[in-house]
Design a protein around this motif. Structure first.
Motif, short mmCIF file in Angstrom:
data_model
loop_
_atom_site.label_atom_id
_atom_site.label_comp_id
_atom_site.label_asym_id
_atom_site.label_seq_id
_atom_site.Cartn_x
_atom_site.Cartn_y
_atom_site.Cartn_z
N UNK A 97 0.84 -1.20 0.00
CA UNK A 97 0.00 0.00 0.00
C UNK A 97 0.87 1.24 0.00
N UNK A 98 0.38 2.30 -0.63
CA UNK A 98 1.13 3.54 -0.67
C UNK A 98 2.40 3.36 -1.47
N UNK A 99 3.40 4.20 -1.24
CA UNK A 99 4.65 4.10 -1.97
C UNK A 99 5.49 2.97 -1.37
N UNK A 100 6.28 2.35 -2.22
CA UNK A 100 7.13 1.25 -1.77
C UNK A 100 8.49 1.79 -1.35
N UNK A 101 8.76 1.72 -0.09
CA UNK A 101 10.03 2.15 0.47
C UNK A 101 10.63 0.98 1.23
N UNK A 102 11.91 1.05 1.58
CA UNK A 102 12.53 -0.07 2.31
C UNK A 102 11.74 -0.50 3.53
N UNK A 103 11.06 0.45 4.21
CA UNK A 103 10.30 0.10 5.41
C UNK A 103 8.87 -0.32 5.10
N UNK A 104 8.50 -0.26 3.80
CA UNK A 104 7.12 -0.58 3.44
C UNK A 104 7.08 -1.40 2.16
N UNK A 105 7.65 -2.58 2.21
CA UNK A 105 7.69 -3.45 1.04
C UNK A 105 6.50 -4.40 1.00
N UNK A 106 5.59 -4.28 1.99
CA UNK A 106 4.38 -5.07 1.97
C UNK A 106 4.64 -6.56 2.02
N UNK A 219 4.77 -6.33 -9.44
CA UNK A 219 4.23 -5.80 -8.20
C UNK A 219 2.92 -5.08 -8.43
N UNK A 220 2.17 -4.94 -7.31
CA UNK A 220 0.92 -4.20 -7.32
C UNK A 220 0.91 -3.26 -6.12
N UNK A 221 0.66 -2.00 -6.41
CA UNK A 221 0.50 -0.99 -5.38
C UNK A 221 -0.99 -0.73 -5.23
N UNK A 222 -1.49 -0.77 -4.01
CA UNK A 222 -2.90 -0.55 -3.76
C UNK A 222 -3.12 0.88 -3.26
N UNK A 223 -4.05 1.57 -3.93
CA UNK A 223 -4.40 2.92 -3.56
C UNK A 223 -5.91 3.01 -3.40
N UNK A 224 -6.40 4.10 -2.86
CA UNK A 224 -7.84 4.27 -2.69
C UNK A 224 -8.56 4.38 -4.03
N UNK A 225 -7.86 4.79 -5.06
CA UNK A 225 -8.47 4.91 -6.39
C UNK A 225 -8.45 3.58 -7.15
N UNK A 226 -7.63 2.64 -6.69
CA UNK A 226 -7.50 1.36 -7.37
C UNK A 226 -6.04 0.96 -7.46
#
Length: 408
Positions: A97-106, A219-226
């Protein structure tokens, strides 16, 4: 015109229909393939052979072929002939979710975790179809271009059914396979109803050059718009998918390439890097499921039986799974001296594939609704869910194996 009688008659020469034609022909059955698209148009859209010095651009329509589908294509003698320059293996799947950063690789699944060399390949649909057609043998008769105008099952008790075409007259078969897509004419002619709906969103698809060398992660990034999705392609290229409201997607698709590239870079995660848009298009999101998969001597496969939200790229893989099971059951009936359109075998095919397809369709719908919701509680739940799943060990491995087609 002279009536032609075949063991298997397939309406639709796309990837799923062509794969069945090859499998049945390899068993010595006489197969007819009816395809409405003129050969010249199909060939014009296909990549040239890898031996040629100039590679044509990557086509806009690509598929993610999982390991199970790859095995099916190997079994029918197609995978071995695919040009390596048109294949891109991927070794990791990532969702965040959101931008992919080292601390947020999902949540990330890797081939290494599953003891596999890769999870699948991205390939152009027309490259795969061309390779299949090149393997057609003397047991396959291709009627193309051919337009089906009617279906007759009055003689079904006699051991065959027939379609009438504008160009070739009546063509008959002991088993008629509808592989003619989501708007299947043969399904409608057979009187098989369907249910479904159109989602409120659409997909923009773009083929782009990237600033990075060939990548091996999708990869897939999930946002509120889709969702925003990235599929690696051969070389420094990628296929991008942007889900959003229908008016938004239509407007994006009309933008000049340079302006669309700016919009993409502003709305996709920073890890995408700089891009150059080469091709773009869009399509609406729909779900369709046939009420049954067979009627008389007509049986449905692939998109003629089910259309799924493309969120996880499972559409063609479900179609190949349909084909593999149908071929197995029909050839078993042949070995036992039974009718190729035996009602028991068609019922078994329907029951088994309906269950598997409905499970995947429902899972994708649930996933889509969960990640498109703007409700704060669900937003928190999915973030916690991704974090928990990333640490789930055996459960994570099972889900990864299922996504790669190694289970299920």
């Amino acid at each position: 015109m002279t009536k032609k009688l075949f063991d298997i008659l397939i309406v639709g020469g796309g990837m799923v229909g062509a794969s069945l034609a090859l499998r049945f022909s390899q068993a010595g059955l006489q197969v007819a393939v009816i395809e409405k698209t003129p050969l010249s148009l199909v060939q014009d859209s296909m990549p040239t052979d890898a031996a040629e010095t100039t590679e044509p651009p990557i086509d806009l329509r690509v598929s993610a072929i999982n390991r199970r589908s790859e095995q099916w294509l190997q079994d029918i003698g197609v995978w071995q002939h695919l040009p390596a320059t048109r294949l891109c293996p991927y070794r990791a799947l990532q969702a965040f979710e959101g931008d992919s950063q080292p601390h947020n690789e999902g949540l990330t699944f890797t081939a290494t975790e599953l003891n596999q060399p890769y999870l699948g390949h991205i390939i152009e649909n027309n490259s795969l179809q061309k390779t299949m057609w090149q393997q057609f043998n003397e047991f396959i008769t291709l009627f193309c271009p051919a337009t089906v105008v009617s279906l007759s099952q009055q003689s079904a008790i006699s051991g065959y059914a027939s379609v009438t075409t504008k160009e070739f007259g009546e063509i008959s078969g002991r088993l008629l396979i509808a592989a003619d897509g989501a708007q299947s004419q043969l399904r409608n002619l057979a009187g098989i109803g369907h249910n479904g709906w159109q989602y409120q969103q659409a997909c923009l698809v773009a083929t782009v050059d990237t600033e990075y060398p060939q990548q091996d992660i999708t990869w897939q990034q999930f946002t509120e718009q889709g969702p925003r999705a990235f599929l690696p392609l051969p070389g420094a290229q990628a296929s991008l998918v942007w889900y959003d409201d229908l008016p938004k997607v239509k407007a994006l698709a009309q933008l000049p390439a340079a302006q669309l590239a700016l919009e993409i870079q502003q709305n996709f995660p920073a890890k995408l890097g700089k891009i150059t848009v080469k091709q773009q298009g869009w399509f609406p999101l729909t779900r369709m499921h046939a009420n049954r998969y067979w009627q008389g001597r007509v049986v449905l496969v692939g998109d003629a039986a089910h259309s799924i939200n493309p969120l996880a790229g499972q559409g063609v893989n479900l179609g190949f799974a349909d084909a593999a099971l149908l071929a197995e059951l029909v050839l078993q009936a042949l070995s036992e001296g039974r009718d190729l359109a035996d009602s028991q075998l068609l019922q078994q095919y329907w029951q088994e594939r309906k269950k598997a397809n409905l499970l995947m369709m429902s899972a994708m719908d649930g996933f889509y609704q969960l990640f498109s919701s703007r409700w704060p509680v669900l937003r928190l739940a999915r973030k916690l869910g991704l974090t928990a799943a990333a640490k789930a060990g055996p459960l994570k491995a099972w889900v990864g194996a299922y996504a790669a087609g190694l289970k299920g």
